[in-house]
Design an enzyme around this catalytic site. Sequence first.
Site, PDB file in Angstrom:
ATOM      1  N   HIS A  70       0.814  -1.224   0.000  1.00 35.53           N
ATOM      2  CA  HIS A  70       0.000   0.000   0.000  1.00 35.53           C
ATOM      3  C   HIS A  70       0.844   1.269   0.000  1.00 35.53           C
ATOM      4  O   HIS A  70       0.309   2.367  -0.077  1.00 35.53           O
ATOM      5  CB  HIS A  70      -1.001  -0.005   1.160  1.00 35.53           C
ATOM      6  CG  HIS A  70      -0.437   0.323   2.503  1.00 35.53           C
ATOM      7  ND1 HIS A  70       0.000  -0.622   3.398  1.00 35.53           N
ATOM      8  CD2 HIS A  70      -0.251   1.509   3.116  1.00 35.53           C
ATOM      9  CE1 HIS A  70       0.420  -0.026   4.494  1.00 35.53           C
ATOM     10  NE2 HIS A  70       0.277   1.271   4.351  1.00 35.53           N
ATOM     11  N   ASP A 117       0.052  -7.591   1.446  1.00 35.68           N
ATOM     12  CA  ASP A 117       0.535  -6.208   1.512  1.00 35.68           C
ATOM     13  C   ASP A 117       2.068  -6.161   1.495  1.00 35.68           C
ATOM     14  O   ASP A 117       2.705  -5.918   2.507  1.00 35.68           O
ATOM     15  CB  ASP A 117      -0.028  -5.530   2.772  1.00 35.68           C
ATOM     16  CG  ASP A 117       0.154  -4.020   2.752  1.00 35.68           C
ATOM     17  OD1 ASP A 117       0.525  -3.475   1.696  1.00 35.68           O
ATOM     18  OD2 ASP A 117      -0.085  -3.392   3.810  1.00 35.68           O
ATOM     19  N   SER A 207       4.450   2.196   8.122  1.00 37.85           N
ATOM     20  CA  SER A 207       4.104   1.169   7.130  1.00 37.85           C
ATOM     21  C   SER A 207       5.279   0.833   6.242  1.00 37.85           C
ATOM     22  O   SER A 207       6.037   1.709   5.837  1.00 37.85           O
ATOM     23  CB  SER A 207       2.977   1.666   6.223  1.00 37.85           C
ATOM     24  OG  SER A 207       1.750   1.500   6.856  1.00 37.85           O
TER      25      SER A 207
HETATM   26  N1  ARG Z   1      -1.145   1.996   7.532  1.00 35.11           N
HETATM   27  C1  ARG Z   1      -0.182   2.691   8.347  1.00 35.11           C
HETATM   28  C2  ARG Z   1       0.818   3.456   7.503  1.00 35.11           C
HETATM   29  O1  ARG Z   1       0.644   3.572   6.333  1.00 35.11           O
HETATM   30  C3  ARG Z   1       0.525   1.777   9.318  1.00 35.11           C
HETATM   31  C4  ARG Z   1      -0.264   1.677  10.507  1.00 35.11           C
HETATM   32  C5  ARG Z   1       0.240   0.752  11.529  1.00 35.11           C
HETATM   33  N2  ARG Z   1      -0.664   0.933  12.572  1.00 35.11           N
HETATM   34  C6  ARG Z   1      -0.629   0.292  13.721  1.00 35.11           C
HETATM   35  N3  ARG Z   1      -1.488   0.615  14.631  1.00 35.11           N
HETATM   36  N4  ARG Z   1       0.247  -0.634  13.959  1.00 35.11           N
HETATM   37  O2  ARG Z   1       1.720   4.040   8.031  1.00 35.11           O
END
Ligand code: ARG
Length: 259
Positions: A70, A117, A207
Amino acid sequence: MVRKAALCFFVLVLAGPAGAPAQADTGRLPVREVVGGKLAGNGRFPWAVRLSMGCGGALTAPRVVLTAGHCVGPTGPNDRITVTAGATDLRSRSAVAVKSVEVYRSPDFVTETAGDDWAVVRLERELALPTLPITAEDVDQGTFTVMGWGQTREAAVQQERRLHYAEVPTIPDAECAAAYRKAGVELVQDESICAGRHGVDTCQGDSGGPMVGRDKTGRWVQVGIVSWGLGCARDGFFGVYTQIAKFRAEILEATRRLS
Ligand code: ARG
């Protein structure tokens, strides 16, 4: 990725109980020091890199970065990503910046909560830095180290200049899935590792970064990729990581091709 993360943040927050920030049952204010707040000294995780769209990654080969699906666009030529490597402090003089030339994203990737992912990014040149092997074993349980330059609190508006890391124990898939089901998200259990503990989690901007453990010989190996979560470090909800062992053959093949 920051922009995308805001999206995953909002979607998931809205899906959460009344959209209200989670609060510990004790009535205390929630602790939201993500990644438990330890600073990584220079040279500590030499394969950890920062991607310009606001994600993390790890060098799986001198010219290849493993990150989250993503975080990147579709498979194909891509010169829009700048990778900063070689320093835990992004502004230190030892930091080097290189451009991407190509991206390979899992062909099964749809959206971060739907599994698959992961992606690999080919760099314009090799970096003279240690690489991080992916796990040779089917590990999905234990206590692992997670890291990133992302937010240190759910409500933080800024990313970090210096790499933070924390240790997080894994949570049984069923328990993690039950919590997310109540929030309206179905966890892809066999492709995910859930991990976290009170007040310790990854957060937006982390992420794509690596979740690592030690193999039998004491070497770091990558077992997961930071993927998603409901807010950050909320009690009862855990960080979700791509379970690398499930994609081992595909990731190795993609890394070899892009090397
Ligand atoms: N989707 C988030 C990003 O793009 C990562 C989130 C991780 N969240 C968590 N609570 N561990 O940075």
